[in-house]
Design an enzyme around this catalytic site. Structure first.
Site, PDB file in Angstrom:
ATOM      1  N   LYS A 124       0.835  -1.209   0.000  1.00  0.00           N
ATOM      2  CA  LYS A 124       0.000   0.000   0.000  1.00  0.00           C
ATOM      3  C   LYS A 124       0.868   1.258   0.000  1.00  0.00           C
ATOM      4  O   LYS A 124       0.658   2.173  -0.791  1.00  0.00           O
ATOM      5  CB  LYS A 124      -0.895  -0.022   1.250  1.00  0.00           C
ATOM      6  CG  LYS A 124      -1.522   1.309   1.606  1.00  0.00           C
ATOM      7  CD  LYS A 124      -2.451   1.208   2.790  1.00  0.00           C
ATOM      8  CE  LYS A 124      -1.883   1.638   4.108  1.00  0.00           C
ATOM      9  NZ  LYS A 124      -1.523   3.045   4.247  1.00  0.00           N
ATOM     10  N   ASN A 125       1.869   1.277   0.887  1.00  0.00           N
ATOM     11  CA  ASN A 125       2.644   2.508   1.054  1.00  0.00           C
ATOM     12  C   ASN A 125       3.639   2.750  -0.071  1.00  0.00           C
ATOM     13  O   ASN A 125       4.310   3.773  -0.105  1.00  0.00           O
ATOM     14  CB  ASN A 125       3.365   2.514   2.406  1.00  0.00           C
ATOM     15  CG  ASN A 125       2.384   2.707   3.544  1.00  0.00           C
ATOM     16  OD1 ASN A 125       1.197   2.949   3.323  1.00  0.00           O
ATOM     17  ND2 ASN A 125       2.871   2.584   4.775  1.00  0.00           N
ATOM     18  N   CYS A 178      -6.268   7.866   8.789  1.00  0.00           N
ATOM     19  CA  CYS A 178      -6.473   7.290  10.118  1.00  0.00           C
ATOM     20  C   CYS A 178      -6.241   8.342  11.191  1.00  0.00           C
ATOM     21  O   CYS A 178      -5.285   9.115  11.102  1.00  0.00           O
ATOM     22  CB  CYS A 178      -5.497   6.137  10.339  1.00  0.00           C
ATOM     23  SG  CYS A 178      -6.071   4.586   9.689  1.00  0.00           S
ATOM     24  N   ARG A 217      -0.582  14.454  12.993  1.00  0.00           N
ATOM     25  CA  ARG A 217      -0.203  14.277  11.589  1.00  0.00           C
ATOM     26  C   ARG A 217      -0.122  15.594  10.810  1.00  0.00           C
ATOM     27  O   ARG A 217      -0.861  15.808   9.838  1.00  0.00           O
ATOM     28  CB  ARG A 217      -1.144  13.290  10.898  1.00  0.00           C
ATOM     29  CG  ARG A 217      -1.280  11.989  11.655  1.00  0.00           C
ATOM     30  CD  ARG A 217      -1.916  10.907  10.857  1.00  0.00           C
ATOM     31  NE  ARG A 217      -0.973  10.220   9.994  1.00  0.00           N
ATOM     32  CZ  ARG A 217      -1.282   9.193   9.224  1.00  0.00           C
ATOM     33  NH1 ARG A 217      -2.502   8.741   9.194  1.00  0.00           N
ATOM     34  NH2 ARG A 217      -0.380   8.624   8.456  1.00  0.00           N
ATOM     35  N   ASP A 240       3.512   0.871  12.235  1.00  0.00           N
ATOM     36  CA  ASP A 240       2.362   0.196  11.623  1.00  0.00           C
ATOM     37  C   ASP A 240       2.201  -1.256  12.088  1.00  0.00           C
ATOM     38  O   ASP A 240       1.229  -1.923  11.728  1.00  0.00           O
ATOM     39  CB  ASP A 240       2.468   0.225  10.089  1.00  0.00           C
ATOM     40  CG  ASP A 240       2.163   1.615   9.541  1.00  0.00           C
ATOM     41  OD1 ASP A 240       1.725   2.481  10.311  1.00  0.00           O
ATOM     42  OD2 ASP A 240       2.380   1.832   8.335  1.00  0.00           O
ATOM     43  N   ARG A 258      -9.091  -0.560   4.337  1.00  0.00           N
ATOM     44  CA  ARG A 258      -8.213   0.460   3.748  1.00  0.00           C
ATOM     45  C   ARG A 258      -6.842  -0.107   3.390  1.00  0.00           C
ATOM     46  O   ARG A 258      -6.192   0.395   2.480  1.00  0.00           O
ATOM     47  CB  ARG A 258      -7.991   1.612   4.740  1.00  0.00           C
ATOM     48  CG  ARG A 258      -9.256   2.346   5.087  1.00  0.00           C
ATOM     49  CD  ARG A 258      -8.963   3.447   6.046  1.00  0.00           C
ATOM     50  NE  ARG A 258      -8.061   4.392   5.404  1.00  0.00           N
ATOM     51  CZ  ARG A 258      -7.876   5.625   5.805  1.00  0.00           C
ATOM     52  NH1 ARG A 258      -8.516   6.076   6.845  1.00  0.00           N
ATOM     53  NH2 ARG A 258      -7.062   6.416   5.160  1.00  0.00           N
TER      54      ARG A 258
HETATM   55  C1  UD1 Z   1       3.776   6.986   6.420  1.00  0.00           C
HETATM   56  C2  UD1 Z   1       2.972   5.751   6.162  1.00  0.00           C
HETATM   57  C3  UD1 Z   1       2.319   5.250   7.445  1.00  0.00           C
HETATM   58  C4  UD1 Z   1       3.376   5.056   8.525  1.00  0.00           C
HETATM   59  C5  UD1 Z   1       4.258   6.287   8.661  1.00  0.00           C
HETATM   60  C6  UD1 Z   1       5.444   6.068   9.593  1.00  0.00           C
HETATM   61  C7  UD1 Z   1       2.249   6.030   3.865  1.00  0.00           C
HETATM   62  C8  UD1 Z   1       1.120   6.232   2.931  1.00  0.00           C
HETATM   63  N1  UD1 Z   1       1.954   6.049   5.179  1.00  0.00           N
HETATM   64  O1  UD1 Z   1       2.872   7.977   6.913  1.00  0.00           O
HETATM   65  O2  UD1 Z   1       1.672   4.018   7.160  1.00  0.00           O
HETATM   66  O3  UD1 Z   1       2.728   4.827   9.750  1.00  0.00           O
HETATM   67  O4  UD1 Z   1       4.784   6.684   7.384  1.00  0.00           O
HETATM   68  O5  UD1 Z   1       6.212   5.015   9.154  1.00  0.00           O
HETATM   69  O6  UD1 Z   1       3.371   5.794   3.459  1.00  0.00           O
HETATM   70  N2  UD1 Z   1       5.542  14.789  10.783  1.00  0.00           N
HETATM   71  C9  UD1 Z   1       5.634  16.130  11.049  1.00  0.00           C
HETATM   72  N3  UD1 Z   1       5.439  17.004  10.011  1.00  0.00           N
HETATM   73  C10 UD1 Z   1       5.185  16.592   8.739  1.00  0.00           C
HETATM   74  C11 UD1 Z   1       5.101  15.213   8.489  1.00  0.00           C
HETATM   75  C12 UD1 Z   1       5.287  14.327   9.531  1.00  0.00           C
HETATM   76  O7  UD1 Z   1       5.866  16.542  12.191  1.00  0.00           O
HETATM   77  O8  UD1 Z   1       5.046  17.439   7.851  1.00  0.00           O
HETATM   78  C13 UD1 Z   1       5.741  13.807  11.886  1.00  0.00           C
HETATM   79  C14 UD1 Z   1       4.470  13.004  12.159  1.00  0.00           C
HETATM   80  O9  UD1 Z   1       3.591  13.674  13.035  1.00  0.00           O
HETATM   81  C15 UD1 Z   1       5.039  11.739  12.772  1.00  0.00           C
HETATM   82  C16 UD1 Z   1       6.385  11.567  12.053  1.00  0.00           C
HETATM   83  O10 UD1 Z   1       6.681  12.830  11.473  1.00  0.00           O
HETATM   84  O11 UD1 Z   1       5.292  11.929  14.145  1.00  0.00           O
HETATM   85  C17 UD1 Z   1       6.375  10.499  10.996  1.00  0.00           C
HETATM   86  O12 UD1 Z   1       5.330  10.761  10.068  1.00  0.00           O
HETATM   87  P1  UD1 Z   1       5.502  10.415   8.518  1.00  0.00           P
HETATM   88  O13 UD1 Z   1       6.748   9.617   8.342  1.00  0.00           O
HETATM   89  O14 UD1 Z   1       5.365  11.649   7.736  1.00  0.00           O
HETATM   90  O15 UD1 Z   1       4.247   9.496   8.254  1.00  0.00           O
HETATM   91  P2  UD1 Z   1       3.301   9.498   6.977  1.00  0.00           P
HETATM   92  O16 UD1 Z   1       4.093   9.818   5.765  1.00  0.00           O
HETATM   93  O17 UD1 Z   1       2.076  10.259   7.289  1.00  0.00           O
END
Ligand code: UD1
Length: 418
Positions: free
Chosen positions: A22-23, A116, A121, A305, A397
């Site tokens: 998925k990711n 989710c 986020r 995850d 999902r």
């Molecule tokens: C992706 C994955 C999700 C997984 C996560 C962490 C996809 C579609 N989803 O989510 O399944 O759980 O990686 O491995 O690939 N953060 C910030 N600012 C930002 C972005 C992130 O502070 O602009 C923080 C988030 O709050 C969190 C951390 O960074 O604490 C990691 O988030 P991130 O790696 O961005 O996760 P996703 O890309 O949303």
């Protein structure tokens, strides 16, 4: 609305073919907007997150169709740079389109993404990265609006290694003038997969899998046929299921290397594991022993995850465990549901304190998010008696054909309309 009815207690035996990740597929679907030639994604998973992303692409004017298990995206007719609120709310990955849409149209307008509910986020790192490439950003009435005359490569240092921000910046930088260097980049295998896809399409990206990614902008991005990697989180979920239920299963198509942090813990739990050549075999015969601590970390640390599924396993191990969630603030919402099944689990801030019990009892439980929902299904499979898992749309999902695959391994699980 649908639910699962599960009669627990069956051991799991046999092979399970792991779906395409998925990711990996979600950012690749977003990348398809960068080219006006056809992109074919082989063996796409049958999950609602992917179906919703396809809906979004079609809403932008792309023509995306399923052909068997493949998705073919023709973005030559894309003529819209705005993603409406209802669609963006369905799917957090809609935010991946900020980079590609801005690269293609010079603008993008996207409602704040949903997904989710596992924490705050934010998307600040996505936005600050795009700003460094010359994008002007306005946040207005729940929408993010991007605009630029041209993208120009730059050095970008991420405050934390965000997977989504790394991918979004890569997807804009491939069309920027000159070179972009992303430092403190996320190192997840799905990012290497995105690099592979982009390079197959004529981009020049290197360094994915390390903390520094270098992207040289190109003028033209071509169509491509691509097989994304296997879903390491789905593989991990099935392995944890077999550890909890007992038996012996083989996850087919999955690399042990990508989830070595999980395999290491499962061995400590008392499982026998053999991983080679895209095949992981797990055997659990005796009782489960608790691991003292599990802490989620960015790759190659323990994946957030798989935290919920692993915590469910800790609940039926002999001894005590502390599970610490370092990435998302509210990722223990499933804990009260596990307590209904007899678990001794106390959550304080980012820590779950678990005292192992003999076994779960069947109960009616409610899925609150994708991975938490999967954890409840595993608990019900391992429980004594009958359970009902409600709100399973969360699980749909990310897990395609979940109950079919589990039934083929010997589980007693059916989906029924509520
Ligand atoms: C992706 C994955 C999700 C997984 C996560 C962490 C996809 C579609 N989803 O989510 O399944 O759980 O990686 O491995 O690939 N953060 C910030 N600012 C930002 C972005 C992130 O502070 O602009 C923080 C988030 O709050 C969190 C951390 O960074 O604490 C990691 O988030 P991130 O790696 O961005 O996760 P996703 O890309 O949303």
């Amino acid at each position: 609305m649908e639910k699962y009815i599960i009669n627990g207690g069956n051991k799991l035996y046999g092979g399970v073919k792991i779906q395409t990740a998925k990711n990996s597929v979600l950012p690749i679907l977003a990348a398809a907007v960068l080219t006006d030639e056809k992109v074919r994604i082989l063996n796409a998973p049958h999950i609602t997150d992917v179906k919703n992303m396809v809906k979004i692409l079609n809403c932008l004017g792309c023509k995306s169709v399923y052909e068997g298990d493949d998705i073919i995206i023709d973005s030559s007719s894309a003529d819209c740079f705005e993603i409406p609120r209802a669609l963006a709310h369905e799917l957090r990955s809609s935010v991946f389109l900020l980079g590609p849409l801005t690269a293609r149209f010079g603008k993008a307008k996207i409602a704040y993404p949903g997904g989710c509910d596992i924490g705050l986020r934010p998307v600040d790192l996505h936005l600050s990265g795009l700003k460094r490439l010359g994008v002007k950003i306005r946040e207005n009435n729940g929408y993010i609006e991007c605009e630029c005359d041209k993208l120009v490569g730059n050095e970008i240092m991420l405050d934390c290694p965000s997977v989504g921000a790394t991918e979004n910046i890569m997807l804009a930088a491939v069309k920027a003038e000159g070179e972009t260097v992303i430092k403190n980049a996320a190192r997840e295998p799905e990012i290497e997969d995105l690099q592979k896809f982009l390079n197959c399409a004529g981009c020049k990206v290197r360094g994915a899998g390390s903390g520094t990614i270098v992207v040289e902008g190109v003028k033209k991005i071509s169509g491509v046929t691509f097989q994304p990697m296997a879903d390491r989180i789905e593989a991990g979920t099935f392995l944890i299921a077999a550890a909890m239920c007992g038996g012996e299963i083989t996850a087919l198509g999955a690399s042990g290397e990508n989830i070595s942090s999980l395999l290491h813990k499962l061995r400590e739990n008392g499982c026998k594991i053999y991983a080679k050549n895209d095949k992981i075999i797990l055997k659990r015969e005796g009782g489960l022993v608790s691991v003292k601590s599990i802490e989620t970390q960015p790759y190659p640390g323990f994946p957030t995850d798989l935290q919920a599924q692993m915590t469910a396993l800790c609940c039926i191990c002999r001894g005590q465990s502390i599970v610490t969630e370092n990435l998302f603030e509210t990722r223990f919402k499933y804990a009260p549901e596990l307590r209904k099944m007899g678990a001794d689990i106390t959550v304080v801030d980012r820590n779950a304190f678990v005292r192992g019990c003999e076994k779960f009892n069947g109960a009616t439980i409610v899925a609150c998010d994708l991975r938490g929902g999967a954890a409840l299904v595993l608990a019900a499979l391992a429980a004594e008696g009958k359970s009902e898992v409600l709100d399973i749309s969360h699980i749909d999902r990310g897990y395609g054909m979940f109950e079919y695959k589990l039934r083929a391994l010997g589980a007693d699980i059916v989906r029924v309309a509520v």
